[in-house]
Design a protein around this motif. Structure first.
Motif, PDB file in Angstrom:
ATOM      1  N   PRO A 339     -12.360 -17.649 -35.432  1.00  4.82           N
ATOM      2  CA  PRO A 339     -12.317 -16.970 -36.738  1.00  4.82           C
ATOM      3  C   PRO A 339     -13.720 -16.776 -37.292  1.00  4.82           C
ATOM      4  CG  PRO A 339     -11.560 -19.247 -36.928  1.00  4.82           C
ATOM      5  CD  PRO A 339     -11.705 -18.971 -35.475  1.00  4.82           C
ATOM      6  N   GLU A 340     -14.022 -15.527 -37.641  1.00  4.29           N
ATOM      7  CA  GLU A 340     -15.333 -15.178 -38.181  1.00  4.29           C
ATOM      8  C   GLU A 340     -15.158 -14.183 -39.329  1.00  4.29           C
ATOM      9  OE1 GLU A 340     -18.381 -16.100 -37.530  1.00  4.29           O
ATOM     10  OE2 GLU A 340     -18.385 -17.068 -35.559  1.00  4.29           O
ATOM     11  N   PHE A 341     -16.240 -13.911 -40.019  1.00  2.00           N
ATOM     12  CA  PHE A 341     -16.371 -12.808 -40.962  1.00  2.00           C
ATOM     13  C   PHE A 341     -15.301 -12.861 -42.058  1.00  2.00           C
ATOM     14  CE2 PHE A 341     -16.584  -7.909 -41.413  1.00  2.00           C
ATOM     15  CZ  PHE A 341     -17.578  -7.998 -42.375  1.00  2.00           C
ATOM     16  N   MET A 342     -14.511 -11.791 -42.205  1.00  4.48           N
ATOM     17  CA  MET A 342     -13.559 -11.687 -43.310  1.00  4.48           C
ATOM     18  C   MET A 342     -12.437 -12.711 -43.194  1.00  4.48           C
ATOM     19  SD  MET A 342     -15.001  -9.377 -45.061  1.00  4.48           S
ATOM     20  CE  MET A 342     -13.788  -9.007 -46.314  1.00  4.48           C
ATOM     21  N   VAL A 343     -12.104 -13.109 -41.986  1.00  2.00           N
ATOM     22  CA  VAL A 343     -11.041 -14.099 -41.793  1.00  2.00           C
ATOM     23  C   VAL A 343     -11.420 -15.423 -42.440  1.00  2.00           C
ATOM     24  CG1 VAL A 343      -9.767 -15.433 -40.075  1.00  2.00           C
ATOM     25  CG2 VAL A 343     -10.204 -13.002 -39.698  1.00  2.00           C
ATOM     26  N   LEU A 344     -12.696 -15.779 -42.343  1.00  2.00           N
ATOM     27  CA  LEU A 344     -13.152 -17.018 -42.974  1.00  2.00           C
ATOM     28  C   LEU A 344     -13.204 -16.881 -44.497  1.00  2.00           C
ATOM     29  CD1 LEU A 344     -16.042 -18.186 -40.626  1.00  2.00           C
ATOM     30  CD2 LEU A 344     -13.703 -19.055 -40.754  1.00  2.00           C
ATOM     31  N   LYS A 345     -13.519 -15.679 -44.956  1.00  2.00           N
ATOM     32  CA  LYS A 345     -13.657 -15.463 -46.401  1.00  2.00           C
ATOM     33  C   LYS A 345     -12.309 -15.356 -47.095  1.00  2.00           C
ATOM     34  CE  LYS A 345     -16.357 -12.675 -49.650  1.00  2.00           C
ATOM     35  NZ  LYS A 345     -17.321 -11.541 -49.771  1.00  2.00           N
ATOM     36  N   TYR A 346     -11.339 -14.707 -46.425  1.00  2.00           N
ATOM     37  CA  TYR A 346     -10.011 -14.513 -47.026  1.00  2.00           C
ATOM     38  C   TYR A 346      -8.934 -14.956 -46.025  1.00  2.00           C
ATOM     39  CZ  TYR A 346     -12.797 -11.438 -50.038  1.00  2.00           C
ATOM     40  OH  TYR A 346     -13.751 -10.919 -50.873  1.00  2.00           O
ATOM     41  N   PRO A 347      -8.853 -16.230 -45.722  1.00  2.00           N
ATOM     42  CA  PRO A 347      -7.944 -16.696 -44.672  1.00  2.00           C
ATOM     43  C   PRO A 347      -6.466 -16.428 -44.949  1.00  2.00           C
ATOM     44  CG  PRO A 347      -8.831 -18.549 -45.928  1.00  2.00           C
ATOM     45  CD  PRO A 347      -9.608 -17.340 -46.338  1.00  2.00           C
ATOM     46  N   ARG A 348      -6.079 -16.337 -46.233  1.00  2.00           N
ATOM     47  CA  ARG A 348      -4.663 -16.124 -46.536  1.00  2.00           C
ATOM     48  C   ARG A 348      -4.186 -14.725 -46.169  1.00  2.00           C
ATOM     49  NH1 ARG A 348      -3.668 -19.098 -52.410  1.00  2.00           N
ATOM     50  NH2 ARG A 348      -4.259 -21.224 -51.720  1.00  2.00           N
ATOM     51  N   ARG A 349      -5.105 -13.790 -45.994  1.00  2.00           N
ATOM     52  CA  ARG A 349      -4.707 -12.426 -45.635  1.00  2.00           C
ATOM     53  C   ARG A 349      -4.288 -12.330 -44.172  1.00  2.00           C
ATOM     54  NH1 ARG A 349      -9.110  -8.297 -48.458  1.00  2.00           N
ATOM     55  NH2 ARG A 349      -8.869  -9.055 -50.615  1.00  2.00           N
ATOM     56  N   TRP A 350      -4.916 -13.163 -43.349  1.00  2.00           N
ATOM     57  CA  TRP A 350      -4.630 -13.113 -41.912  1.00  2.00           C
ATOM     58  C   TRP A 350      -4.419 -14.534 -41.411  1.00  2.00           C
ATOM     59  CZ3 TRP A 350      -9.155 -10.985 -44.102  1.00  2.00           C
ATOM     60  CH2 TRP A 350      -9.084  -9.617 -44.358  1.00  2.00           C
ATOM     61  N   PRO A 351      -3.377 -15.212 -41.871  1.00  2.00           N
ATOM     62  CA  PRO A 351      -3.217 -16.647 -41.593  1.00  2.00           C
ATOM     63  C   PRO A 351      -3.089 -16.989 -40.111  1.00  2.00           C
ATOM     64  CG  PRO A 351      -1.208 -15.723 -42.528  1.00  2.00           C
ATOM     65  CD  PRO A 351      -2.261 -14.682 -42.682  1.00  2.00           C
ATOM     66  N   GLU A 352      -2.509 -16.091 -39.313  1.00  2.00           N
ATOM     67  CA  GLU A 352      -2.261 -16.431 -37.906  1.00  2.00           C
ATOM     68  C   GLU A 352      -3.540 -16.481 -37.074  1.00  2.00           C
ATOM     69  OE1 GLU A 352      -2.357 -11.945 -37.620  1.00  2.00           O
ATOM     70  OE2 GLU A 352      -1.988 -13.487 -39.127  1.00  2.00           O
ATOM     71  N   ILE A 353      -4.627 -15.854 -37.559  1.00  2.00           N
ATOM     72  CA  ILE A 353      -5.851 -15.829 -36.766  1.00  2.00           C
ATOM     73  C   ILE A 353      -6.972 -16.661 -37.397  1.00  2.00           C
ATOM     74  CG2 ILE A 353      -5.357 -13.625 -35.640  1.00  2.00           C
ATOM     75  CD1 ILE A 353      -7.280 -12.296 -37.624  1.00  2.00           C
ATOM     76  N   THR A 354      -6.606 -17.646 -38.185  1.00  2.00           N
ATOM     77  CA  THR A 354      -7.612 -18.526 -38.784  1.00  2.00           C
ATOM     78  C   THR A 354      -7.932 -19.719 -37.876  1.00  2.00           C
ATOM     79  OG1 THR A 354      -5.870 -19.740 -39.971  1.00  2.00           O
ATOM     80  CG2 THR A 354      -6.967 -17.922 -41.138  1.00  2.00           C
ATOM     81  N   ARG A 355      -7.479 -19.666 -36.638  1.00  2.00           N
ATOM     82  CA  ARG A 355      -7.722 -20.733 -35.669  1.00  2.00           C
ATOM     83  C   ARG A 355      -8.052 -20.124 -34.312  1.00  2.00           C
ATOM     84  NH1 ARG A 355      -3.363 -20.783 -32.258  1.00  2.00           N
ATOM     85  NH2 ARG A 355      -1.451 -19.795 -33.055  1.00  2.00           N
ATOM     86  N   ARG A 356      -8.485 -20.952 -33.379  1.00  2.00           N
ATOM     87  CA  ARG A 356      -8.691 -20.498 -32.013  1.00  2.00           C
ATOM     88  C   ARG A 356      -7.351 -20.458 -31.281  1.00  2.00           C
ATOM     89  NH1 ARG A 356     -13.994 -20.738 -29.964  1.00  2.00           N
ATOM     90  NH2 ARG A 356     -13.078 -20.887 -27.892  1.00  2.00           N
ATOM     91  N   PRO A 357      -7.230 -19.681 -30.203  1.00  2.00           N
ATOM     92  CA  PRO A 357      -5.980 -19.706 -29.426  1.00  2.00           C
ATOM     93  C   PRO A 357      -5.755 -21.087 -28.828  1.00  2.00           C
ATOM     94  CG  PRO A 357      -7.684 -18.496 -28.253  1.00  2.00           C
ATOM     95  CD  PRO A 357      -8.217 -18.758 -29.619  1.00  2.00           C
ATOM     96  N   SER A 358      -4.520 -21.500 -28.790  1.00  2.00           N
ATOM     97  CA  SER A 358      -4.194 -22.832 -28.273  1.00  2.00           C
ATOM     98  C   SER A 358      -4.146 -22.815 -26.750  1.00  2.00           C
ATOM     99  CB  SER A 358      -2.845 -23.291 -28.822  1.00  2.00           C
ATOM    100  OG  SER A 358      -1.801 -22.476 -28.297  1.00  2.00           O
ATOM    101  N   ARG A 359      -4.192 -23.989 -26.176  1.00  2.00           N
ATOM    102  CA  ARG A 359      -4.060 -24.117 -24.733  1.00  2.00           C
ATOM    103  C   ARG A 359      -2.717 -23.554 -24.266  1.00  2.00           C
ATOM    104  NH1 ARG A 359      -6.397 -27.270 -20.750  1.00  2.00           N
ATOM    105  NH2 ARG A 359      -5.055 -27.723 -18.942  1.00  2.00           N
ATOM    106  N   ARG A 360      -1.666 -23.814 -25.048  1.00  2.00           N
ATOM    107  CA  ARG A 360      -0.339 -23.307 -24.692  1.00  2.00           C
ATOM    108  C   ARG A 360      -0.331 -21.783 -24.667  1.00  2.00           C
ATOM    109  NH1 ARG A 360       3.519 -20.872 -26.931  1.00  2.00           N
ATOM    110  NH2 ARG A 360       2.555 -20.975 -29.003  1.00  2.00           N
ATOM    111  N   GLU A 361      -0.989 -21.153 -25.645  1.00  2.07           N
ATOM    112  CA  GLU A 361      -1.024 -19.688 -25.683  1.00  2.07           C
ATOM    113  C   GLU A 361      -1.779 -19.125 -24.485  1.00  2.07           C
ATOM    114  OE1 GLU A 361      -0.874 -18.431 -30.374  1.00  2.07           O
ATOM    115  OE2 GLU A 361      -2.639 -19.525 -29.671  1.00  2.07           O
TER     116      GLU A 361
END
Length: 380
Positions: A339-361
């Motif tokens: 997560p970079e840029f706008m995702v870090l600034k407004y995490p509630r707008r794009w909640p699913e991408i506020t993390r790195r992909p998981s090992r399972r994914e």
């Protein structure tokens, strides 16, 4: 077609020499390799030897007629390129024309910028007159940095990477947001001759290719093409792009790029519009991939986005498996999202991408590729 095993090889063993011991890599990237080791001439050098029947820079030239000339010369290029590949034709035998196929391309690129239709936004900006388009670029070509990149896919490193300013996307997670969206014109303006000197320097000191990236290289097509008039070293040209360019712009670079490194992120238009403000994404990118793969080698990058396995990763991989030639394309399934840029600034707008992909994914993405039957065991 390469997924699981070669992806691991790309990421864990970035050795640009040993990777060529794999037969699948040698076969898929055969043209690129032949140019890289100076066995064959880069395509831009062939284009410079195809004679144009007119002066394409003549004021008032008819645009429709110029495109007809371009497409006729494209057929001539195909014939010469085939002879270079199959019979070992020496392009020095062709001579150096006063006006070439390259000059026609340069003139057409300038025309596309008058009411800009270089990317599929078709914003109509009068970029040739210095008016910025949606890409935030006007007539100048801005270079922010250039260097030998050691973090690219193994067959490419060290890659002579040129980072251009500006971009026609608005990715909310952009890792290069400073040069693409925040200060795209904060670098150094370069002329075509200066850009050629940059490429020569990169090659002279060991670059295996010239990697046009950014930001996004598409807004800079006019200067990239013009730089080839002054470039006199043999080096593969690599197009590292979101591939959201118009059919007209793609036609201008098809005959000068030796290898394609497209970024294929989204499996539908909704995600592309929401995360990158890119309408008609799937239609445009798949159209351009079909065409580009017929004109050079290709490594497709797919960045796995967290929470987007079903809507993006699986449709992207399925489309590649069903629509592109498996012996002509390598694929890198990437887990580098953060997560970079706008995702870090407004995490509630794009909640699913506020993390790195998981090992399972990531395991699910690789397993899906296996089920498609497009994973191979590397053969030396």
């Amino acid at each position: 077609m390469v997924f699981d095993r070669l992806v691991e090889f790309f990421l864990v063993r970035p050795d640009a020499i040993s990777v060529w011991s794999y037969r699948e890599v040698r076969e898929s990237l055969s043209w690129y390799y032949s140019v890289m080791v100076n066995e064959k001439p880069a395509k831009y050098r062939i284009v410079k030897r195809i004679e144009a029947p007119l002066n394409p820079y003549e004021p008032g030239a008819d645009l429709g007629e110029l495109w007809k000339v371009h497409d006729k010369l494209a057929e001539e290029f195909k014939r010469v390129w085939r002879d270079v590949r199959e019979t070992g034709l020496n392009i020095d035998e062709l001579g150096v024309p006063k006006y070439s196929f390259l000059d026609v391309k340069i003139a057409l690129a300038r025309e596309l910028m008058r009411n800009c239709s270089i990317c599929e936004r078709r914003c109509g900006a009068r970029r040739w007159e210095g008016k910025p388009g949606v890409c935030l670029m006007a007539d100048q070509c801005i270079v922010h940095s250039y260097f030998h990149h050691l973090g690219e896919e193994a067959p490419l490193v060290p890659s002579g990477t040129i980072f251009y300013g500006g971009c026609n996307f608005r990715c909310v997670f952009c890792q290069n947001y400073d040069i693409s969206q925040v200060e795209p014109r904060g670098g150094v303006a370069v002329t075509p001759r200066q850009l050629a000197l940059i490429q020569e320097e990169l090659r002279r000191y060991g670059a295996r290719n010239i990697n046009h990236v950014g930001g996004e290289p598409t807004p800079n097509i006019h200067t990239i093409l013009a730089s080839f008039k002054y470039l006199n070293v043999n080096v593969p040209q690599l197009w590292n792009s979101n591939m959201y360019l118009t059919q007209e712009a793609l036609r201008l670079i098809l005959h000068v790029m030796d290898i394609w490194l497209p970024d294929f992120k989204y499996g539908n238009d909704q995600c592309a519009t929401r995360l990158s403000a890119a309408p008609r994404y799937f239609e445009v990118v798949t159209r351009n991939l079909r065409e580009a793969v017929m004109h050079g080698d290709m490594i497709i990058r797919h960045l796995v986005l967290p929470g987007h396995i079903e809507c993006c990763t699986k449709p992207v991989l399925k489309w590649i498996a069903e629509n592109l030639p498996r012996d002509r394309v390598l694929v890198n399934i990437m887990d580098q999202y953060r997560p970079e840029f706008m995702v870090l600034k407004y995490p509630r707008r794009w909640p699913e991408i506020t993390r790195r992909p998981s090992r399972r994914e990531m395991e699910e993405a690789y397993e899906y590729a296996r089920r498609l039957g497009i994973v191979f065991e590397p053969v030396s």
